[in-house]
Design a protein around this motif. Structure first.
Motif, PDB file in Angstrom:
ATOM      1  N   HIS A 222      11.544 -16.022  20.450  1.00  0.00           N
ATOM      2  CA  HIS A 222      12.166 -16.621  21.622  1.00  0.00           C
ATOM      3  C   HIS A 222      12.447 -17.953  21.572  1.00  0.00           C
ATOM      4  CE1 HIS A 222      11.559 -18.149  25.876  1.00  0.00           C
ATOM      5  NE2 HIS A 222      12.434 -17.269  26.066  1.00  0.00           N
ATOM      6  N   ASP A 223      11.443 -19.046  21.138  1.00  0.00           N
ATOM      7  CA  ASP A 223      11.822 -20.349  21.468  1.00  0.00           C
ATOM      8  C   ASP A 223      12.730 -20.622  20.466  1.00  0.00           C
ATOM      9  OD1 ASP A 223       9.746 -20.493  23.407  1.00  0.00           O
ATOM     10  OD2 ASP A 223       8.107 -21.253  21.968  1.00  0.00           O
ATOM     11  N   LEU A 224      13.084 -20.330  19.251  1.00  0.00           N
ATOM     12  CA  LEU A 224      13.819 -20.686  18.351  1.00  0.00           C
ATOM     13  C   LEU A 224      15.296 -20.115  18.910  1.00  0.00           C
ATOM     14  CD1 LEU A 224      12.380 -20.020  14.972  1.00  0.00           C
ATOM     15  CD2 LEU A 224      12.928 -22.182  16.176  1.00  0.00           C
ATOM     16  N   SER A 225      15.383 -18.814  19.324  1.00  0.00           N
ATOM     17  CA  SER A 225      16.642 -18.495  20.043  1.00  0.00           C
ATOM     18  C   SER A 225      17.158 -19.138  21.079  1.00  0.00           C
ATOM     19  CB  SER A 225      16.301 -17.054  20.368  1.00  0.00           C
ATOM     20  OG  SER A 225      17.442 -16.459  20.973  1.00  0.00           O
ATOM     21  N   LYS A 226      16.084 -19.583  21.970  1.00  0.00           N
ATOM     22  CA  LYS A 226      16.788 -20.341  23.207  1.00  0.00           C
ATOM     23  C   LYS A 226      16.969 -21.893  22.661  1.00  0.00           C
ATOM     24  CE  LYS A 226      14.616 -21.743  27.643  1.00  0.00           C
ATOM     25  NZ  LYS A 226      13.523 -21.956  28.708  1.00  0.00           N
ATOM     26  N   ALA A 227      16.439 -22.525  21.728  1.00  0.00           N
ATOM     27  CA  ALA A 227      16.917 -23.597  21.481  1.00  0.00           C
ATOM     28  C   ALA A 227      18.190 -23.568  20.701  1.00  0.00           C
ATOM     29  CB  ALA A 227      16.023 -23.992  20.395  1.00  0.00           C
ATOM     30  N   LEU A 228      18.349 -22.593  20.090  1.00  0.00           N
ATOM     31  CA  LEU A 228      19.692 -22.561  19.214  1.00  0.00           C
ATOM     32  C   LEU A 228      21.022 -22.385  20.278  1.00  0.00           C
ATOM     33  CD1 LEU A 228      21.189 -22.213  16.409  1.00  0.00           C
ATOM     34  CD2 LEU A 228      21.219 -19.832  16.917  1.00  0.00           C
ATOM     35  N   PHE A 229      20.396 -21.240  21.360  1.00  0.00           N
ATOM     36  CA  PHE A 229      21.548 -21.180  22.352  1.00  0.00           C
ATOM     37  C   PHE A 229      22.057 -22.359  23.292  1.00  0.00           C
ATOM     38  CE2 PHE A 229      22.666 -19.259  26.622  1.00  0.00           C
ATOM     39  CZ  PHE A 229      23.870 -18.577  26.367  1.00  0.00           C
ATOM     40  N   PHE A 230      21.044 -23.204  23.749  1.00  0.00           N
ATOM     41  CA  PHE A 230      21.300 -24.210  24.398  1.00  0.00           C
ATOM     42  C   PHE A 230      21.743 -25.459  23.695  1.00  0.00           C
ATOM     43  CE2 PHE A 230      19.136 -21.558  27.678  1.00  0.00           C
ATOM     44  CZ  PHE A 230      19.598 -21.949  28.786  1.00  0.00           C
ATOM     45  N   ARG A 231      21.161 -25.663  22.605  1.00  0.00           N
ATOM     46  CA  ARG A 231      21.409 -26.843  21.932  1.00  0.00           C
ATOM     47  C   ARG A 231      22.618 -26.764  20.708  1.00  0.00           C
ATOM     48  NH1 ARG A 231      15.222 -28.180  20.983  1.00  0.00           N
ATOM     49  NH2 ARG A 231      14.882 -29.281  22.980  1.00  0.00           N
ATOM     50  N   GLN A 232      22.952 -25.656  20.234  1.00  0.00           N
ATOM     51  CA  GLN A 232      23.993 -25.342  19.219  1.00  0.00           C
ATOM     52  C   GLN A 232      25.051 -24.775  19.718  1.00  0.00           C
ATOM     53  OE1 GLN A 232      23.604 -27.712  16.946  1.00  0.00           O
ATOM     54  NE2 GLN A 232      21.365 -27.965  17.125  1.00  0.00           N
ATOM     55  N   ILE A 233      24.842 -23.726  20.588  1.00  0.00           N
ATOM     56  CA  ILE A 233      26.021 -22.806  20.924  1.00  0.00           C
ATOM     57  C   ILE A 233      26.846 -23.230  22.129  1.00  0.00           C
ATOM     58  CG2 ILE A 233      26.667 -20.562  21.483  1.00  0.00           C
ATOM     59  CD1 ILE A 233      24.530 -19.823  19.379  1.00  0.00           C
ATOM     60  N   LEU A 234      25.824 -23.427  23.244  1.00  0.00           N
ATOM     61  CA  LEU A 234      26.820 -23.777  24.562  1.00  0.00           C
ATOM     62  C   LEU A 234      27.008 -25.310  24.492  1.00  0.00           C
ATOM     63  CD1 LEU A 234      24.872 -22.155  27.420  1.00  0.00           C
ATOM     64  CD2 LEU A 234      26.906 -21.325  26.003  1.00  0.00           C
ATOM     65  N   THR A 235      28.076 -25.753  25.108  1.00  0.00           N
ATOM     66  CA  THR A 235      28.202 -27.281  25.558  1.00  0.00           C
ATOM     67  C   THR A 235      27.525 -27.947  26.549  1.00  0.00           C
ATOM     68  OG1 THR A 235      30.222 -26.905  26.858  1.00  0.00           O
ATOM     69  CG2 THR A 235      30.656 -27.060  24.572  1.00  0.00           C
ATOM     70  N   VAL A 236      27.157 -29.042  26.809  1.00  0.00           N
ATOM     71  CA  VAL A 236      26.225 -29.662  27.867  1.00  0.00           C
ATOM     72  C   VAL A 236      27.348 -29.161  29.350  1.00  0.00           C
ATOM     73  CG1 VAL A 236      25.540 -31.735  29.140  1.00  0.00           C
ATOM     74  CG2 VAL A 236      25.529 -31.423  26.522  1.00  0.00           C
ATOM     75  N   GLU A 237      28.427 -29.311  29.320  1.00  0.00           N
ATOM     76  CA  GLU A 237      29.369 -28.815  30.470  1.00  0.00           C
ATOM     77  C   GLU A 237      29.278 -27.150  30.772  1.00  0.00           C
ATOM     78  OE1 GLU A 237      30.838 -32.513  28.501  1.00  0.00           O
ATOM     79  OE2 GLU A 237      30.508 -30.412  27.679  1.00  0.00           O
ATOM     80  N   THR A 238      29.048 -26.750  30.047  1.00  0.00           N
ATOM     81  CA  THR A 238      29.107 -25.252  30.225  1.00  0.00           C
ATOM     82  C   THR A 238      27.583 -24.870  30.795  1.00  0.00           C
ATOM     83  OG1 THR A 238      30.375 -24.433  28.412  1.00  0.00           O
ATOM     84  CG2 THR A 238      28.948 -22.790  29.245  1.00  0.00           C
ATOM     85  N   VAL A 239      26.534 -25.414  30.199  1.00  0.00           N
ATOM     86  CA  VAL A 239      25.460 -25.318  30.674  1.00  0.00           C
ATOM     87  C   VAL A 239      25.065 -25.735  32.141  1.00  0.00           C
ATOM     88  CG1 VAL A 239      22.875 -25.875  30.710  1.00  0.00           C
ATOM     89  CG2 VAL A 239      24.131 -25.611  28.420  1.00  0.00           C
ATOM     90  N   LEU A 240      25.909 -26.922  32.588  1.00  0.00           N
ATOM     91  CA  LEU A 240      25.623 -27.207  33.883  1.00  0.00           C
ATOM     92  C   LEU A 240      26.427 -26.297  34.784  1.00  0.00           C
ATOM     93  CD1 LEU A 240      26.414 -31.156  33.219  1.00  0.00           C
ATOM     94  CD2 LEU A 240      24.546 -29.976  34.100  1.00  0.00           C
ATOM     95  N   LYS A 241      27.776 -25.753  34.425  1.00  0.00           N
ATOM     96  CA  LYS A 241      28.288 -24.853  35.256  1.00  0.00           C
ATOM     97  C   LYS A 241      27.348 -23.427  35.402  1.00  0.00           C
ATOM     98  CE  LYS A 241      33.130 -25.984  33.742  1.00  0.00           C
ATOM     99  NZ  LYS A 241      34.203 -25.656  32.937  1.00  0.00           N
ATOM    100  N   LEU A 242      26.377 -23.267  34.676  1.00  0.00           N
ATOM    101  CA  LEU A 242      25.538 -22.248  34.744  1.00  0.00           C
ATOM    102  C   LEU A 242      24.575 -22.359  35.720  1.00  0.00           C
ATOM    103  CD1 LEU A 242      25.599 -20.828  31.139  1.00  0.00           C
ATOM    104  CD2 LEU A 242      26.665 -19.610  33.435  1.00  0.00           C
TER     105      LEU A 242
END
Length: 246
Positions: A222-242
Motif C-alpha cells: 500500500h505505501d509503495l503504491s501510494k507513493a508512486l501514484f502521488f509522487r511519480q504519476i500525478l502532477t502537483v496541480e492535479t493533486v490540488l484539484k482533487l
C-alpha cells in the motif's frame, strides 16, 4: 511532494482489489466458497452467493488457457455493502466498490479473508498476491496526459490523447504494473463517464511466502503504491484539484 495526502476529498478510486493466487488440487473452487460464505455471514448477515459464467468453463480448458486459470467462479456480496468476495480454483479476491472505505477498513477485510482461507487448511501457501487500485480522473479534470507526469513521443510527435499504455516499474522489493488509458468510458452507477483511467497493481517481486508473510506485506504494498501514484504519476496541480487532506 514530500508529504503524501491522507486522503482526497474528490476521491478518484473507482475500485480497489486485493488478490491472492495459488495452486490447488481439483475441486477447491467448489469447496472454498461454502467455507467463506459460512464464515463471512457471521459479520455480513445479508451476504448473498451467486455463480459466475466462468464457472461453466470446463476445467481442462481453464487449466491450459492462461487467461482463464485465475478466473473467479463464485461471487459473494451484501446488498448495499462495500465489499465483493470472489473465489476460483486458483484465486481469491476482495473488491471494494466506490466509494472507497479507506485503507484501514480495506486492509482489515483482506486480513480477515486471508485468515479464513488459511484456517480452512485447503491452501497452505499462496503463490502470489497483489494490491490494485483503479482510479478515474474525469474528463473535466483529465482529457489527456497533461495532468499526469507521463510523456509519450513517437519521433518528433508528442502523443497526449488516444493513449493506451502498460509499463512495469520495479520498486524496492515490489513490482508495479501501471496501465493508463485516456478517453476511457467507464460505467458508474448506470452512467457513462469519460476520463483518464490509471490502473496500478503492486505485488512483491519475490516469492510470497506463507499467509503470515502475505499479511505482513500488505502495508508495504500500500505505501509503495501510494507513493508512486502521488509522487511519480500525478502532477502537483492535479493533486490540488482533487482536494487533498493532510
Amino acid at each position: 511532494m514530500n508529504t503524501l495526502p491522507k486522503r482526497l476529498r474528490k476521491e478518484p478510486i473507482i475500485e480497489a482489489i486485493w488478490q491472492a493466487q495459488f495452486e490447488s488440487s481439483q475441486g477447491i473452487g467448489d469447496v472454498l466458497p461454502g467455507i467463506l460464505f459460512t464464515e463471512l455471514r457471521k459479520s455480513h448477515p445479508g451476504l448473498q452467493l451467486r455463480r459466475l459464467p466462468s464457472a461453466d468453463i470446463p476445467a481442462a480448458i481453464a487449466q491450459v488457457d492462461p487467461n482463464l486459470r485465475f478466473m473467479p467462479k463464485m461471487l459473494m456480496e451484501e446488498p448495499g455493502g462495500s465489499f465483493i468476495w470472489q473465489v476460483g480454483d486458483r484465486v481469491i479476491t476482495l473488491n471494494c466498490r466506490r466509494p472507497y472505505v479507506g485503507w484501514a477498513r480495506f486492509k482489515d477485510a483482506a486480513v480477515a479473508l486471508s485468515r479464513i482461507v488459511e484456517s480452512s487448511g485447503l491452501i497452505a501457501q499462496p503463490q502470489r498476491h497483489s494490491l490494485r487500485y483503479i482510479d478515474l480522473l474525469t474528463e473535466e479534470l483529465a482529457d489527456d496526459l497533461s495532468v499526469l507526469r507521463v510523456a509519450m513521443n513517437v519521433g518528433d510527435l508528442s502523443i497526449r490523447n488516444r493513449v493506451q499504455m502498460r509499463v512495469e516499474i520495479p520498486d524496492a522489493d515490489c513490482l508495479h504494473v501501471v496501465q493508463i488509458a485516456t478517453g476511457a468510458q467507464v460505467n458508474l452507477s448506470g452512467s457513462q463517464i469519460t476520463g483518464t483511467v490509471v490502473d496500478m497493481e503492486t505485488s512483491p517481486a519475490n516469492s510470497t511466502g506463507d499467509w503470515s508473510a502475505v499479511r505482513a506485506q500488505l502495508d508495504v504494498l500500500h505505501d509503495l503504491s501510494k507513493a508512486l501514484f502521488f509522487r511519480q504519476i500525478l502532477t502537483v496541480e492535479t493533486v490540488l484539484k482533487l482536494d487533498p487532506e493532510y
